[in-house]
Design a protein around this motif. Sequence first.
Motif, PDB file in Angstrom:
ATOM      1  N   ARG A  18      30.655  50.651  35.291  1.00 19.04           N
ATOM      2  CA  ARG A  18      31.535  49.709  35.986  1.00 19.04           C
ATOM      3  C   ARG A  18      31.616  48.350  35.296  1.00 19.04           C
ATOM      4  O   ARG A  18      32.655  47.700  35.318  1.00 19.04           O
ATOM      5  CB  ARG A  18      31.085  49.551  37.448  1.00 19.04           C
ATOM      6  CG  ARG A  18      31.324  50.789  38.273  1.00 19.04           C
ATOM      7  CD  ARG A  18      32.793  51.079  38.447  1.00 19.04           C
ATOM      8  NE  ARG A  18      33.441  50.056  39.238  1.00 19.04           N
ATOM      9  CZ  ARG A  18      34.721  49.718  39.112  1.00 19.04           C
ATOM     10  NH1 ARG A  18      35.501  50.313  38.221  1.00 19.04           N
ATOM     11  NH2 ARG A  18      35.239  48.769  39.872  1.00 19.04           N
ATOM     12  N   HIS A  22      35.061  46.457  34.144  1.00 19.76           N
ATOM     13  CA  HIS A  22      35.386  45.058  34.457  1.00 19.76           C
ATOM     14  C   HIS A  22      35.651  44.261  33.185  1.00 19.76           C
ATOM     15  O   HIS A  22      36.633  43.519  33.106  1.00 19.76           O
ATOM     16  CB  HIS A  22      34.247  44.405  35.258  1.00 19.76           C
ATOM     17  CG  HIS A  22      34.274  44.720  36.721  1.00 19.76           C
ATOM     18  ND1 HIS A  22      33.822  45.914  37.241  1.00 19.76           N
ATOM     19  CD2 HIS A  22      34.710  44.001  37.782  1.00 19.76           C
ATOM     20  CE1 HIS A  22      33.981  45.905  38.558  1.00 19.76           C
ATOM     21  NE2 HIS A  22      34.516  44.758  38.912  1.00 19.76           N
ATOM     22  N   CYS A  76      27.602  44.142  37.767  1.00 18.39           N
ATOM     23  CA  CYS A  76      27.837  45.552  38.110  1.00 18.39           C
ATOM     24  C   CYS A  76      26.546  46.334  37.930  1.00 18.39           C
ATOM     25  O   CYS A  76      26.501  47.345  37.215  1.00 18.39           O
ATOM     26  CB  CYS A  76      28.936  46.131  37.222  1.00 18.39           C
ATOM     27  SG  CYS A  76      30.488  45.238  37.370  1.00 18.39           S
ATOM     28  N   GLU A 100      29.646  44.739  42.707  1.00 16.25           N
ATOM     29  CA  GLU A 100      29.956  46.110  43.092  1.00 16.25           C
ATOM     30  C   GLU A 100      29.500  46.429  44.518  1.00 16.25           C
ATOM     31  O   GLU A 100      28.559  45.842  45.036  1.00 16.25           O
ATOM     32  CB  GLU A 100      29.287  47.090  42.102  1.00 16.25           C
ATOM     33  CG  GLU A 100      30.174  47.466  40.937  1.00 16.25           C
ATOM     34  CD  GLU A 100      31.444  48.200  41.387  1.00 16.25           C
ATOM     35  OE1 GLU A 100      31.502  48.695  42.528  1.00 16.25           O
ATOM     36  OE2 GLU A 100      32.387  48.258  40.591  1.00 16.25           O
ATOM     37  N   SER A 127      33.994  45.320  44.861  1.00 17.27           N
ATOM     38  CA  SER A 127      34.845  46.367  44.263  1.00 17.27           C
ATOM     39  C   SER A 127      35.166  47.558  45.174  1.00 17.27           C
ATOM     40  O   SER A 127      34.611  48.639  45.015  1.00 17.27           O
ATOM     41  CB  SER A 127      34.180  46.911  43.006  1.00 17.27           C
ATOM     42  OG  SER A 127      34.453  46.080  41.923  1.00 17.27           O
ATOM     43  N   GLN A 129      38.189  48.846  45.012  1.00 22.13           N
ATOM     44  CA  GLN A 129      39.467  48.721  44.304  1.00 22.13           C
ATOM     45  C   GLN A 129      40.350  49.958  44.398  1.00 22.13           C
ATOM     46  O   GLN A 129      41.481  49.917  43.931  1.00 22.13           O
ATOM     47  CB  GLN A 129      39.208  48.342  42.831  1.00 22.13           C
ATOM     48  CG  GLN A 129      38.886  49.483  41.885  1.00 22.13           C
ATOM     49  CD  GLN A 129      37.528  50.136  42.132  1.00 22.13           C
ATOM     50  OE1 GLN A 129      36.717  49.625  42.891  1.00 22.13           O
ATOM     51  NE2 GLN A 129      37.275  51.284  41.531  1.00 22.13           N
ATOM     52  N   TYR A 274      40.827  54.276  37.358  1.00 30.35           N
ATOM     53  CA  TYR A 274      40.318  52.929  37.055  1.00 30.35           C
ATOM     54  C   TYR A 274      41.307  52.140  36.191  1.00 30.35           C
ATOM     55  O   TYR A 274      41.467  50.936  36.367  1.00 30.35           O
ATOM     56  CB  TYR A 274      38.969  53.026  36.331  1.00 30.35           C
ATOM     57  CG  TYR A 274      37.859  53.627  37.174  1.00 30.35           C
ATOM     58  CD1 TYR A 274      37.343  52.941  38.273  1.00 30.35           C
ATOM     59  CD2 TYR A 274      37.315  54.867  36.868  1.00 30.35           C
ATOM     60  CE1 TYR A 274      36.327  53.474  39.049  1.00 30.35           C
ATOM     61  CE2 TYR A 274      36.290  55.412  37.631  1.00 30.35           C
ATOM     62  CZ  TYR A 274      35.799  54.718  38.722  1.00 30.35           C
ATOM     63  OH  TYR A 274      34.791  55.247  39.481  1.00 30.35           O
ATOM     64  N   MET A 278      42.097  48.669  38.066  1.00 33.57           N
ATOM     65  CA  MET A 278      41.335  47.480  37.664  1.00 33.57           C
ATOM     66  C   MET A 278      42.217  46.276  37.280  1.00 33.57           C
ATOM     67  O   MET A 278      41.875  45.139  37.639  1.00 33.57           O
ATOM     68  CB  MET A 278      40.348  47.808  36.530  1.00 33.57           C
ATOM     69  CG  MET A 278      39.134  48.626  36.975  1.00 33.57           C
ATOM     70  SD  MET A 278      38.222  47.899  38.348  1.00 33.57           S
ATOM     71  CE  MET A 278      37.473  46.467  37.545  1.00 33.57           C
ATOM     72  N   TYR A 281      43.323  44.308  40.318  1.00 27.65           N
ATOM     73  CA  TYR A 281      42.101  43.815  40.984  1.00 27.65           C
ATOM     74  C   TYR A 281      41.606  42.545  40.286  1.00 27.65           C
ATOM     75  O   TYR A 281      41.246  41.554  40.934  1.00 27.65           O
ATOM     76  CB  TYR A 281      41.058  44.938  40.930  1.00 27.65           C
ATOM     77  CG  TYR A 281      39.666  44.586  41.359  1.00 27.65           C
ATOM     78  CD1 TYR A 281      39.312  44.536  42.704  1.00 27.65           C
ATOM     79  CD2 TYR A 281      38.661  44.334  40.417  1.00 27.65           C
ATOM     80  CE1 TYR A 281      38.021  44.226  43.099  1.00 27.65           C
ATOM     81  CE2 TYR A 281      37.371  44.035  40.799  1.00 27.65           C
ATOM     82  CZ  TYR A 281      37.049  43.977  42.138  1.00 27.65           C
ATOM     83  OH  TYR A 281      35.757  43.676  42.519  1.00 27.65           O
ATOM     84  N   CYS A 298      40.131  42.336  48.254  1.00 24.25           N
ATOM     85  CA  CYS A 298      38.762  42.874  48.294  1.00 24.25           C
ATOM     86  C   CYS A 298      37.753  41.744  48.497  1.00 24.25           C
ATOM     87  O   CYS A 298      36.657  41.771  47.913  1.00 24.25           O
ATOM     88  CB  CYS A 298      38.449  43.624  47.001  1.00 24.25           C
ATOM     89  SG  CYS A 298      39.535  45.001  46.670  1.00 24.25           S
TER      90      CYS A 298
END
Length: 343
Positions: A18, A22, A76, A100, A127, A129, A274, A278, A281, A298
């Motif tokens: 993760r 990011h 993360c 996360e 997250s 997301q 993802y 992402m 996000y 979020c």
Amino acid sequence: MSTAQKTYTVVVAGMGKRGTHHADAVSRNLRFKLVGLCDIDPARLESARQKFGVDTVNTDAAQLLAQTQPDVFIFCTLPQIRLPFIQMGVETGVKLIAFEKPFAMSTNEGLEMHQLLSKAGVKTVVSHQHRYGEHYQKVKEIIASGAIGRVHTVYGHATGWMMHMMTHMVDYVNWYNDYAEVEWVVGQAAGKEKFADVHSSPDYICALLQYANGVRGVIECGAGAPDVPEVEAWWRKCRIGAQGSQGFAEVLTGGGWRAVTKDGVMSGPGNMDYDHDMPPYIQDIASWLDDPARVHPCNGETAFKGFQVMMAACRSVVQRGKVSLPLGPGKPELEALKRVLPD
Ligand SMILES: NC(=O)c1ccc[n+]([C@@H]2O[C@H](COP(=O)([O-])OP(=O)(O)OC[C@H]3O[C@@H](n4cnc5c(N)ncnc54)[C@H](O)[C@@H]3O)[C@@H](O)[C@H]2O)c1
């Protein structure tokens, strides 16, 4: 330079799956500059340094934050590391901390984190997301349009276990129910094998939620949650939706969306991805930093409420009966749950 053009500096800690997602999305967004990377594993850190072309790296997150003084701190790490990293970010004076799910390991830890963040006025993003998926958005649009009539039930289930999946489920059903407050939760759980996992959890847990707007929520996670036979990938076997007086609309994490409304039967595509989820996000982090009114979907406040629903379900197994929200301090939920569940 006007606020709208400001470039925000970012440090990412925990360069596993993760953290890499990011760092990748941050490095592709012109509103951000990656100024530091951290991982306790030197080989992983070196490979991330090369991948993202970042000069300043450190195996110690506190040192890295002191060196770089970023606007945004993203971490993360696995669920066991939350409070110390929140403390570090707050002490450094960052504007926003993104981290996360799950929010914390216990209500006590979550309350401490929340208090620190509120006092310092630091924004947080957690997250969840998946909601950026086109199929998740379509279901929201159908529910919000009134096409399924008056919503009376929202539901979310996943075959993945609690500390991996439950706050995802709660976050999306809360969204589908317009973030009405949850008044109480009744929960039940079974099985102890997954307590040994880094996402320490009962093998199965279910929760009934009573929302202040009268809607019932139904959540299930783990071995024994309903299968989603339309979806092959095990982690994507999640079904989240709403039933109303005139139909239903639901998303399958790995299998698009479907609805039956007063206008007929309909369905469409979508798969949790993802690469798709992402970038917006990360962009919404810049938008929120630019303009306090553009709160991130979020945001940590709603994530903390969702986390409390999960912890309330655990408490209900231990104490029996309804557990009212919001939660105050109490026995650490996972340990308490482990003690009461039969082998
Ligand atoms: N939102 C999602 O869709 C999603 C998907 C998968 C995982 N997750 C969550 O992301 C988190 C991380 O999961 P992952 O799969 O990326 O794990 P991972 O094991 O791939 O990565 C974690 C990294 O953190 C590093 N780390 C550990 N302690 C550290 C420390 N003190 N300082 C710096 N680095 C440290 C580890 O060396 C590792 O590289 C978990 O909480 C998990 O639940 C979320």
